[in-house]
Design a protein around this motif. Structure first.
Motif, PDB file in Angstrom:
ATOM      1  N   GLU A  63       0.822  -1.213   0.000  1.00 49.13           N
ATOM      2  CA  GLU A  63       0.000   0.000   0.000  1.00 49.13           C
ATOM      3  C   GLU A  63       0.852   1.259   0.000  1.00 49.13           C
ATOM      4  O   GLU A  63       0.554   2.233  -0.709  1.00 49.13           O
ATOM      5  N   VAL A  64       1.927   1.262   0.781  1.00 49.22           N
ATOM      6  CA  VAL A  64       2.811   2.421   0.846  1.00 49.22           C
ATOM      7  C   VAL A  64       3.556   2.597  -0.475  1.00 49.22           C
ATOM      8  O   VAL A  64       3.688   3.717  -0.987  1.00 49.22           O
ATOM      9  N   ILE A  65       4.039   1.506  -1.043  1.00 51.57           N
ATOM     10  CA  ILE A  65       4.762   1.577  -2.313  1.00 51.57           C
ATOM     11  C   ILE A  65       3.844   2.085  -3.419  1.00 51.57           C
ATOM     12  O   ILE A  65       4.256   2.908  -4.255  1.00 51.57           O
ATOM     13  N   ALA A  66       2.605   1.626  -3.419  1.00 50.07           N
ATOM     14  CA  ALA A  66       1.639   2.105  -4.420  1.00 50.07           C
ATOM     15  C   ALA A  66       1.427   3.603  -4.303  1.00 50.07           C
ATOM     16  O   ALA A  66       1.370   4.324  -5.308  1.00 50.07           O
ATOM     17  N   ARG A  67       1.334   4.086  -3.075  1.00 46.87           N
ATOM     18  CA  ARG A  67       1.127   5.524  -2.861  1.00 46.87           C
ATOM     19  C   ARG A  67       2.368   6.328  -3.238  1.00 46.87           C
ATOM     20  O   ARG A  67       2.263   7.377  -3.891  1.00 46.87           O
ATOM     21  N   GLU A  68       3.552   5.851  -2.855  1.00 48.08           N
ATOM     22  CA  GLU A  68       4.786   6.593  -3.102  1.00 48.08           C
ATOM     23  C   GLU A  68       5.136   6.668  -4.587  1.00 48.08           C
ATOM     24  O   GLU A  68       5.848   7.584  -5.011  1.00 48.08           O
ATOM     25  N   THR A  69       4.682   5.720  -5.372  1.00 48.39           N
ATOM     26  CA  THR A  69       5.034   5.703  -6.796  1.00 48.39           C
ATOM     27  C   THR A  69       3.901   6.167  -7.700  1.00 48.39           C
ATOM     28  O   THR A  69       4.000   6.079  -8.919  1.00 48.39           O
ATOM     29  N   GLY A  70       2.823   6.689  -7.089  1.00 50.22           N
ATOM     30  CA  GLY A  70       1.785   7.322  -7.885  1.00 50.22           C
ATOM     31  C   GLY A  70       0.668   6.418  -8.356  1.00 50.22           C
ATOM     32  O   GLY A  70      -0.232   6.872  -9.071  1.00 50.22           O
TER      33      GLY A  70
END
Length: 311
Positions: free
Chosen positions: A275-282
């Motif tokens: 979830e965090v990676i999805a948010r950080e990469t747009g």
């Protein structure tokens, strides 16, 4: 103290010398010597590089080193028979053995790659596979670690391997500080492809290059055609047309490729949840990230995370 030896030989590619800066900076930032770096060769003395200048070396010692690193050639050639024999003897007493680019051929001739997973520069992978068909070659990997054997792709990947060695020895924080000191924009992990998304897109005009550079640095932001067109100082219609002419892709597909690449790199270098990676990469949410991974790799991001978590 860790002793690190870089093995060079006539016509070696001098970009491999840059790894010495990684260990030098590690010593500097740690505040005390952690590495003793040695430039060695078969007989010692001056060794001529492929660019026409020579470097001074000491003879490779038979008792080995903590880390033995074999440099590579720029073009394909087999080493003299005496070099693989010397490397093999030194490897017996070395904790780690590393090959840079075509240095893998030295290790192959020395018989050190049997039953090992390896990689090398994509351009020379077919030659390696043909000459040594029994090797477990993973040609799209930036570098591969199998036990005490580390192999890497092209010469710029030597910096990634050197940073990974420092991280293994002295921890993630110091490796990150070294990367910042050397102004390395992105620490690339072993799972990363040798060919970057930006390199594959390879636009000709400054305006499209500017838009892609902006996108790469602002993946969390709105990267619609309208936003990118404004960066490129073109109308949205002009931007879409020129972008596709120069890259062969639509802006949306190109941005997805950049985001997937960044997400994959984050998975390799952090322990953030999906979830965090999805948010950080747009991507915004894990489902959009999952769909993008399925299109790019044929598997969901959890499969990559599981592989990375496996010793």
């Amino acid at each position: 103290m860790h002793s690190v030896a870089l093995v060079v030989y006539p016509n070696f590619q001098p970009l491999s010398l840059s790894i010495g800066s990684v260990f030098e900076c590690a010593n500097l930032l740690r505040g005390e010597p952690a590495y003793a770096f040695h430039l060695v060769s078969e007989h010692g003395g001056a060794v001529m590089s492929s660019q026409g200048f020579s470097v001074n070396t000491t003879p490779m010692r038979a008792e080995g080193y903590d880390t033995l690193i074999v440099s590579g050639y720029l073009d394909f050639r087999l080493p003299e028979a005496s070099l693989p024999a010397l490397v093999k003897a030194a490897s017996v007493h070395s904790r780690r053995v590393v090959s840079l680019c075509m240095g893998v051929f030295v290790l192959a001739e020395a018989g050190l790659l049997d039953d090992k997973r390896i990689t090398t520069h994509w351009l020379h992978a077919p030659t390696l596979r043909k000459r040594y068909p029994h090797l477990q070659l993973e040609e799209d990997r930036l570098y591969v670690v199998d036990g005490n054997l580390w192999t890497c792709a092209g010469m710029s990947a030597s910096l990634d391997v050197a940073l990974a060695l420092v991280e293994s020895d002295l921890g993630h924080d110091l490796a990150r500080q070294v990367a910042r000191k050397l102004v390395i924009v992105q620490r690339r992990g072993s799972e990363q492809s040798q060919l970057s998304a930006l390199l594959e897109l390879d636009p000709r005009s400054d305006r499209i290059q500017l838009a892609l550079a902006y996108a790469r640095e602002n993946l969390r932001d709105d990267l619609s055609v309208e936003a990118l067109a404004a960066v490129a100082r073109l109308s949205p219609r002009q931007f879409s047309r020129v972008f596709r002419e120069e890259t062969g892709r639509t802006p949306a597909k190109a941005i997805e490729a950049l985001r997937v690449e960044a997400a994959r790199a984050l998975m390799e270098t952090s322990r953030h949840p999906v979830e965090v990676i999805a948010r950080e990469t747009g991507f915004g949410d894990r489902e959009r990230l999952r769909q993008a991974f399925l299109r790019a790799f044929g598997q969901p991001p959890q499969a990559l995370q599981k592989r990375l978590a496996t010793p």
